[in-house]
Scaffold this motif. Structure first.
Motif, PDB file in Angstrom:
ATOM      1  N   LEU A 165       0.835  -1.210   0.000  1.00  0.00           N
ATOM      2  CA  LEU A 165       0.000   0.000   0.000  1.00  0.00           C
ATOM      3  C   LEU A 165       0.857   1.242   0.000  1.00  0.00           C
ATOM      4  N   LEU A 166       1.880   1.259   0.842  1.00  0.00           N
ATOM      5  CA  LEU A 166       2.748   2.433   0.948  1.00  0.00           C
ATOM      6  C   LEU A 166       3.508   2.671  -0.349  1.00  0.00           C
ATOM      7  N   SER A 167       3.991   1.601  -0.959  1.00  0.00           N
ATOM      8  CA  SER A 167       4.743   1.723  -2.211  1.00  0.00           C
ATOM      9  C   SER A 167       3.857   2.287  -3.318  1.00  0.00           C
ATOM     10  N   PHE A 168       2.613   1.828  -3.395  1.00  0.00           N
ATOM     11  CA  PHE A 168       1.715   2.320  -4.428  1.00  0.00           C
ATOM     12  C   PHE A 168       1.435   3.815  -4.233  1.00  0.00           C
ATOM     13  N   LEU A 169       1.152   4.208  -3.007  1.00  0.00           N
ATOM     14  CA  LEU A 169       0.839   5.614  -2.748  1.00  0.00           C
ATOM     15  C   LEU A 169       2.016   6.518  -3.100  1.00  0.00           C
ATOM     16  N   GLN A 170       3.187   6.121  -2.730  1.00  0.00           N
ATOM     17  CA  GLN A 170       4.362   6.952  -3.026  1.00  0.00           C
ATOM     18  C   GLN A 170       4.592   7.065  -4.526  1.00  0.00           C
ATOM     19  N   THR A 182     -10.109   8.230 -10.688  1.00  0.00           N
ATOM     20  CA  THR A 182      -9.600   7.141  -9.843  1.00  0.00           C
ATOM     21  C   THR A 182      -8.316   6.537 -10.413  1.00  0.00           C
ATOM     22  N   GLY A 183      -7.583   7.288 -11.238  1.00  0.00           N
ATOM     23  CA  GLY A 183      -6.311   6.821 -11.797  1.00  0.00           C
ATOM     24  C   GLY A 183      -6.446   6.368 -13.241  1.00  0.00           C
ATOM     25  N   PRO A 184      -5.397   5.940 -13.844  1.00  0.00           N
ATOM     26  CA  PRO A 184      -4.079   5.843 -13.194  1.00  0.00           C
ATOM     27  C   PRO A 184      -3.246   7.120 -13.256  1.00  0.00           C
ATOM     28  N   SER A 185      -3.668   8.111 -14.118  1.00  0.00           N
ATOM     29  CA  SER A 185      -2.851   9.316 -14.277  1.00  0.00           C
ATOM     30  C   SER A 185      -3.334  10.486 -13.429  1.00  0.00           C
ATOM     31  N   ALA A 186      -4.530  10.396 -12.887  1.00  0.00           N
ATOM     32  CA  ALA A 186      -5.077  11.480 -12.061  1.00  0.00           C
ATOM     33  C   ALA A 186      -6.068  10.895 -11.054  1.00  0.00           C
ATOM     34  N   TYR A 187      -6.233  11.629  -9.962  1.00  0.00           N
ATOM     35  CA  TYR A 187      -7.124  11.170  -8.881  1.00  0.00           C
ATOM     36  C   TYR A 187      -7.801  12.371  -8.225  1.00  0.00           C
ATOM     37  N   VAL A 193      -7.559   6.962  -2.491  1.00  0.00           N
ATOM     38  CA  VAL A 193      -7.642   6.039  -1.362  1.00  0.00           C
ATOM     39  C   VAL A 193      -8.283   4.716  -1.797  1.00  0.00           C
ATOM     40  N   GLN A 194      -9.343   4.779  -2.554  1.00  0.00           N
ATOM     41  CA  GLN A 194     -10.026   3.558  -2.990  1.00  0.00           C
ATOM     42  C   GLN A 194      -9.113   2.700  -3.862  1.00  0.00           C
ATOM     43  N   THR A 195      -8.424   3.348  -4.811  1.00  0.00           N
ATOM     44  CA  THR A 195      -7.534   2.611  -5.723  1.00  0.00           C
ATOM     45  C   THR A 195      -6.352   2.020  -4.973  1.00  0.00           C
ATOM     46  N   ALA A 196      -5.800   2.772  -3.999  1.00  0.00           N
ATOM     47  CA  ALA A 196      -4.647   2.274  -3.242  1.00  0.00           C
ATOM     48  C   ALA A 196      -5.013   1.021  -2.454  1.00  0.00           C
ATOM     49  N   PHE A 197      -6.138   1.010  -1.782  1.00  0.00           N
ATOM     50  CA  PHE A 197      -6.517  -0.142  -0.976  1.00  0.00           C
ATOM     51  C   PHE A 197      -6.974  -1.314  -1.859  1.00  0.00           C
ATOM     52  N   ARG A 198      -7.401  -1.022  -3.075  1.00  0.00           N
ATOM     53  CA  ARG A 198      -7.757  -2.114  -3.987  1.00  0.00           C
ATOM     54  C   ARG A 198      -6.507  -2.934  -4.346  1.00  0.00           C
ATOM     55  N   GLY A 201      -6.385  -5.773  -2.010  1.00  0.00           N
ATOM     56  CA  GLY A 201      -7.587  -6.575  -1.907  1.00  0.00           C
ATOM     57  C   GLY A 201      -8.662  -6.043  -0.975  1.00  0.00           C
ATOM     58  N   ILE A 202      -8.604  -4.778  -0.588  1.00  0.00           N
ATOM     59  CA  ILE A 202      -9.632  -4.200   0.292  1.00  0.00           C
ATOM     60  C   ILE A 202     -10.512  -3.281  -0.535  1.00  0.00           C
ATOM     61  N   GLN A 203     -11.804  -3.563  -0.532  1.00  0.00           N
ATOM     62  CA  GLN A 203     -12.758  -2.761  -1.283  1.00  0.00           C
ATOM     63  C   GLN A 203     -13.370  -1.693  -0.367  1.00  0.00           C
ATOM     64  N   LEU A 204     -13.180  -0.448  -0.746  1.00  0.00           N
ATOM     65  CA  LEU A 204     -13.698   0.683   0.039  1.00  0.00           C
ATOM     66  C   LEU A 204     -14.805   1.392  -0.731  1.00  0.00           C
ATOM     67  N   PRO A 205     -15.692   2.118  -0.009  1.00  0.00           N
ATOM     68  CA  PRO A 205     -16.697   2.953  -0.689  1.00  0.00           C
ATOM     69  C   PRO A 205     -16.012   4.011  -1.541  1.00  0.00           C
ATOM     70  N   ARG A 206     -16.748   4.612  -2.443  1.00  0.00           N
ATOM     71  CA  ARG A 206     -16.153   5.553  -3.393  1.00  0.00           C
ATOM     72  C   ARG A 206     -15.952   6.946  -2.809  1.00  0.00           C
ATOM     73  N   VAL A 207     -16.844   7.421  -1.955  1.00  0.00           N
ATOM     74  CA  VAL A 207     -16.779   8.829  -1.534  1.00  0.00           C
ATOM     75  C   VAL A 207     -16.219   8.976  -0.119  1.00  0.00           C
ATOM     76  N   SER A 208     -15.761  10.211   0.164  1.00  0.00           N
ATOM     77  CA  SER A 208     -15.105  10.494   1.449  1.00  0.00           C
ATOM     78  C   SER A 208     -16.020  10.242   2.642  1.00  0.00           C
TER      79      SER A 208
END
Length: 276
Positions: A165-170, A182-187, A193-198, A201-208
């Motif tokens: 997760l940390l490597s992807f975010l950086q 939601t990526g890959p070139s802009a967010y 957050v949703q794309t990073a946790f995906r 394998g963790i599925q998060l809701p779309r909105v804050s």
């Protein structure tokens, strides 16, 4: 018999039957006195036998009229006095009502003005948080400069899914911020957050708002790498990011800065949830 009785000068004059008579009468409200006598002076031959003197008198009817007139005057005065008091009371009440209405309108205007100011301040605060400038004194730079911040940051000791997760975010630092992306070139913030946790394998809701209640609430003094930070209330958050250790977080901040890594002091979050 007295010797002097035969002398005419010593005799008492006899009172004639009509010598004197007193008559009195009231006519037309005047008292009339009449005096008559059989003997009158010689030089009064051309005068009437009766001499009359009229004196004014006050009759009972006149007295009653005067009393009734005084009572009527008193009643009229009382009526005017009561009317004056009523007029004065009505005028005072009208002035008081006008004053109260003006005060109420002034308070309502002040309350409306304060509400408008509070709303404006809240909007400005939200805008400031959403578009904070990249050249704050606590920053060392933005964009690509932040992409190398992990090289100078002590190791977090993250392993397994947390390290992934940390490597992807950086790797996303420096990319553009576009609302709804939601990526890959802009967010946007929740898209990152949703794309990073995906990635792990963790599925998060779309909105804050939903992401701010997706896990277990944790205190800001007990943060771990991978905790989701949120700004605003839990369930009503307007911004999210991910804690990456060493007092820093990564998030898609705004169109001016894009995806950046910042210290928590840059924009202290309201709370955090843990999903790992």
């Amino acid at each position: 018999m007295s010797p002097n009785a035969l002398i005419p000068s010593h005799r008492k004059p006899r009172r004639s039957a009509s010598s004197r008579a007193l008559r009195a009468g009231v006519t037309g409200g005047f008292l009339t006195l009449a005096v008559t006598g059989a003997t009158v002076p010689a030089n009064a031959a051309d005068k009437p036998v009766a001499e009359t003197q009229e004196l004014p008198t006050i009759t009972t009817a006149l007295t009653v009229d005067l009393a009734e007139s005084a009572d009527a005057t008193q009643q009229v005065a009382e009526v005017y006095e009561r009317q004056a008091a009523q007029d004065k009371a009505a005028s005072s009440a009208a002035q008081a009502a006008k004053k109260d209405k003006a005060a109420a309108e002034k308070k309502a205007a002040e309350a409306k003005k304060k509400a408008a100011e509070a709303k404006k301040k809240a909007a400005e605060a939200l805008e400031t948080r959403a578009s904070r400038s990249a050249d704050r004194t606590s920053l060392t730079g933005g964009g690509s400069a932040d992409s190398g911040s992990d090289a100078s940051t002590p190791s977090t000791g993250a392993t397994g899914s947390t390290a992934t997760l940390l490597s992807f975010l950086q790797a996303q630092v420096g990319k553009a911020y576009i609302s709804g992306s939601t990526g890959p070139s802009a967010y946007d913030c929740s898209g990152l957050v949703q794309t990073a946790f995906r990635q792990i394998g963790i599925q998060l809701p779309r909105v804050s708002q939903d992401q701010s209640t997706a896990g277990t609430q944790v205190g800001l003094s007990n943060l771990q790498v991978g905790d989701i930070l949120y700004w605003g209330g839990a369930g009503s958050a307007y911004h999210v990011g991910v804690y990456v250790g060493n007092g820093n977080f990564i998030g898609a901040q705004n169109p001016s800065t894009g995806v950046v890594e910042r210290p928590l002091s840059y924009d202290p979050p309201s709370g955090a949830v843990r999903v790992l």
